[in-house]
Design a protein around this motif. Structure first.
Motif: not given
Ligand code: COA
Length: 257
Positions: A11-13, A47-54, A197-198
């Motif tokens: 998704f975005e972010g 810069p478009d990624v605000r949060v990551a999931v592993i 991310a929001a």
């Protein structure tokens, strides 16, 4: 092995790192850890990624270090070697990191999940540190983090391999932030990541940096750090936007500046 870790942007972010070595229950070879580190660094730099999931797979988040590879390795080079370096690179990830855990989450796999900021566990997840049964100790932060999380005595029961935590226990003990039905951890983790991310990204990241200071610093030094961090955030366009949006009764549009 080249395919053992995938990096996606669902998704975005939001960025996603998936351990995908199901035939070995996602055992953490040097190469897998290196790929995880590289994946997180790519997401940190985007810069478009605000949060990551592993995430891992259905049967295992990760069943610990790759014991076959360990059997062939020499201890002397460990600290200067690629494995220790990969762990340090993983811990340097400064955006929010959510772990989605299903199935076995053992040894280095548990330490990898504990390297995330929040854990979402599917029912059926099992957390344990079996290293003492192999003549080892959890060498990638497990001892330090579990003592801080659980307190000395409860942590030792886990660290001496006397206690495997099921997903419900991990949730009750505060290790897992959320408990969801089996098979739903990734979906729930991505939902959580989307919500994070929001939010104002600089503020979210500053809270993570500050929380890390809290693990290391005396209270007064930690509060001094937060004072400075608060002042720095106060000067951002996002803080102005957040406050103005509240007063104008609308949703804020944060730009990360
Ligand atoms: N390193 C390397 N290979 C591993 C592994 C590890 N940590 N964990 C599992 N595997 C491999 C198994 O050798 C097996 O390979 P095979 O199909 O070629 O025989 C495959 O993954 C599936 O595991 P298996 O043991 O058959 O599954 P299971 O359901 O019977 O048992 C576990 C699952 C997790 C209980 C068991 O695999 C286990 O105890 N693994 C080691 C856990 C451990 O001590 N981790 C800490 C390391 S510090």
């Amino acid at each position: 092995m080249g395919e053992a870790v995938r990096v996606e942007r669902p998704f975005e972010g939001v960025g996603l790192v998936v351990l995908d070595r199901p035939d070995r229950l996602n055992a953490l070879s040097d190469e897998v850890l290196l790929r995880v580190a590289e994946g997180l660094e790519a997401l940190a730099a985007d810069p478009d990624v605000r949060v990551a999931v592993i995430a891992g797979g259905e049967r295992a988040f990760a069943a610990g270090a790759d014991l076959e590879a360990f059997a062939a390795q020499d201890a002397g080079a460990y600290l200067a070697g690629p494995r220790a370096r990969a762990w340090r690179r993983i811990w340097a990830f400064d955006k929010p990191l959510v772990a989605a855990v299903e199935g076995y989450c053992l040894g280095g796999g548990f330490e990898l999940a504990l390297s995330a900021d929040l854990i979402v566990a599917g029912e059926g997840a099992r957390f344990a540190q079996p290293e003492v049964n192999l003549g080892l100790l959890p060498g990638a932060g497990g001892v330090q983090r579990l003592v801080r999380l659980l307190g000395y005595h409860r942590a030792l029961a886990v660290l001496w391999g006397e206690r495997t935590l099921d997903a419900g226990e991990a949730h009750r003990l505060g290790i897992a932030h959320r408990l969801v039905p089996r098979g739903r951890a990734l979906e729930a983790a991505l939902g959580l990541a989307r919500r994070l991310a929001a939010k104002a990204p600089l503020a979210v990241r500053a809270v993570k940096a500050s929380a890390r200071v809290a693990l290391e610093a005396p209270l007064s030094a930690g509060i001094e750090h937060d004072f400075k961090s608060f002042v720095a955030l106060f000067a951002t366009a996002d803080a102005r936007e957040g406050i103005r949006a509240f007063l104008e009764r609308r949703s804020p549009a944060f730009e990360g500046r």
